[in-house]
Write an enzyme that holds these catalytic residues in place. Structure first.
Site, mmCIF file in Angstrom:
data_model
loop_
_atom_site.group_PDB
_atom_site.id
_atom_site.type_symbol
_atom_site.label_atom_id
_atom_site.label_comp_id
_atom_site.label_asym_id
_atom_site.label_seq_id
_atom_site.Cartn_x
_atom_site.Cartn_y
_atom_site.Cartn_z
ATOM 1 N N GLY A 1 2.694 2.469 10.682
ATOM 2 C CA GLY A 1 3.648 3.552 10.465
ATOM 3 C C GLY A 1 4.356 4.010 11.729
ATOM 4 N N GLY B 1 2.909 -0.922 4.224
ATOM 5 C CA GLY B 1 3.061 0.463 3.799
ATOM 6 C C GLY B 1 4.530 0.797 3.615
ATOM 7 N N GLY B 2 5.123 1.387 4.636
ATOM 8 C CA GLY B 2 6.495 1.912 4.582
ATOM 9 C C GLY B 2 7.516 0.994 3.929
ATOM 10 N N ASN C 1 0.871 -1.174 0.000
ATOM 11 C CA ASN C 1 0.000 0.000 0.000
ATOM 12 C C ASN C 1 0.910 1.226 0.000
ATOM 13 O OD1 ASN C 1 -1.797 2.049 0.489
ATOM 14 N ND2 ASN C 1 -2.256 1.447 2.603
ATOM 15 N N TRP C 2 0.992 1.872 -1.161
ATOM 16 C CA TRP C 2 1.929 2.994 -1.282
ATOM 17 C C TRP C 2 1.385 4.304 -0.712
ATOM 18 C CZ3 TRP C 2 4.428 2.448 -6.859
ATOM 19 C CH2 TRP C 2 5.326 1.376 -6.821
ATOM 20 N N LYS C 3 0.139 4.333 -0.345
ATOM 21 C CA LYS C 3 -0.469 5.561 0.211
ATOM 22 C C LYS C 3 -0.160 6.741 -0.718
ATOM 23 C CE LYS C 3 -0.021 3.361 4.655
ATOM 24 N NZ LYS C 3 0.090 3.455 6.088
ATOM 25 N N GLU D 1 -6.678 4.889 7.798
ATOM 26 C CA GLU D 1 -6.468 6.306 7.443
ATOM 27 C C GLU D 1 -7.701 6.877 6.753
ATOM 28 O OE1 GLU D 1 -2.759 5.717 5.389
ATOM 29 O OE2 GLU D 1 -1.830 5.187 7.295
ATOM 30 N N HIS E 1 -9.385 1.171 5.035
ATOM 31 C CA HIS E 1 -8.098 1.439 5.693
ATOM 32 C C HIS E 1 -8.308 2.441 6.830
ATOM 33 C CE1 HIS E 1 -4.013 2.701 6.420
ATOM 34 N NE2 HIS E 1 -3.638 1.588 5.833
ATOM 35 N N GLU F 1 -5.206 -4.710 10.777
ATOM 36 C CA GLU F 1 -4.180 -3.690 10.939
ATOM 37 C C GLU F 1 -4.444 -2.904 12.220
ATOM 38 O OE1 GLU F 1 -2.302 -2.673 6.866
ATOM 39 O OE2 GLU F 1 -4.026 -1.378 7.156
ATOM 40 N N SER G 1 3.603 -1.918 10.354
ATOM 41 C CA SER G 1 5.061 -1.963 10.535
ATOM 42 C C SER G 1 5.676 -3.327 10.206
ATOM 43 C CB SER G 1 5.453 -1.511 11.942
ATOM 44 O OG SER G 1 5.047 -0.167 12.153
HETATM 45 P P1 PGA Z 1 2.954 0.418 7.573
HETATM 46 O O1 PGA Z 1 1.486 0.616 6.952
HETATM 47 O O2 PGA Z 1 3.495 -0.871 7.009
HETATM 48 O O3 PGA Z 1 3.741 1.617 7.102
HETATM 49 O O4 PGA Z 1 2.815 0.370 9.053
HETATM 50 C C1 PGA Z 1 0.616 -0.471 6.795
HETATM 51 C C2 PGA Z 1 -0.688 0.007 6.217
HETATM 52 O O5 PGA Z 1 -1.144 1.109 6.557
HETATM 53 O O6 PGA Z 1 -1.319 -0.694 5.400
#
Ligand code: PGA
Length: 249
Positions: A172, A233-234, A9-11, A96, A94, A166, A212
């Protein structure tokens, strides 16, 4: 059918040129795996990403879509628009989107229905905040998220759904749920689905862990019996790190 999946997930990271560099390198170094490799770039890179990877075992997916088929919704993207650029799967729910864009269980229920109506697959995210874990209400919360947005579905619809657990406190932040904490929740999710539907449905669902995930902790998480992969994500933004994650599954 239950599958191992590694999903990026590149956001709101990577412009078109950066996405192109990533895909060029990834295609060159793509490790062999039985797992499905999914990548969700920004909307502006979707078509290019789809074209670049169409000959390879990499599926390009979307990070979000609107619940209406079309209409006066400035700035939004519909299921049909995604499908017109080759996209067959979307991330919904998600944390966010819930937190910063006011998406409620009711909005998400509508999005799920629209996605399925348009023959799209879904990665549906659930997970508690830190205060809910501290108050020991995390199981209840996750159960409600499932019930409110997904339990109206027919048993057959579940073949188009992948879940991603999640915990918001791990996204993050560098703080990962321990493999045991993650496994405990994944098992609970499967049990909840088995109770509401049946064992066959519950055992057919892939449940990803997100929060993470990185090359150093991926194997310990992915080897848990109810963890079928990760939504990352990251650590998915760097191509070498993403390749390590593919190898870990
Ligand atoms: P993260 O994000 O790996 O940067 O913690 C995961 C996500 O939000 O899907």
């Amino acid at each position: 059918m239950r599958k191992n999946i590694i999903a990026a997930n590149w956001k709101m990271y990577k412009n078109l040129a950066e996405a192109n560099d990533f895909f060029t390198f990834l295609i060159e170094k793509l490790p062999k795996t039985k797992a499905e490799i999914l990548i969700a770039p920004s909307f502006t890179s979707l078509w290019h990403a789809f074209e670049t990877t169409r000959e390879y075992p990499v599926e390009i997916i979307a990070q979000n879509m609107h619940q209406e088929e079309q209409g006066a919704f400035t700035g939004e993207i519909s299921a049909a628009m995604l499908k017109s650029v080759g996209i067959q799967r979307v991330i919904l729910g998600h944390s966010e989107r819930r937190e910063y864009f006011g998406e409620t269980d009711a909005t998400l229920k509508a999005k799920v229905e629209t996605a399925l109506k348009n023959d799209m697959k879904i990665i549906f995210c659930i997970g508690e905040k830190l205060e809910q874990r501290k108050a020991n209400t995390h199981f209840e919360l996750v159960q409600h998220q499932l019930q409110n947005a997904l339990f109206q579905l027919d048993k057959n619809d579940w073949q188009h759904i992948v879940l991603a657990y999640e915990p918001v406190w791990a996204i993050g932040t560098g703080e990962t749920a321990s493999p045991e904490q993650a496994q405990e929740m994944h098992q609970f999710i499967r049990k909840t689905i088995a109770n509401y539907y049946d064992l066959e449905t519950a055992n057919g669902i892939s449940i990803l862990y997100g929060g993470s995930v990185k090359p150093t902790n991926a194997q310990a998480l992915f080897s848990q019996p109810d963890i079928d992969g990760g939504l990352v994500g990251g650590a998915s933004l760097d191509v070498d790190s993403f390749i390590e994650l593919i190898k870990a599954i």
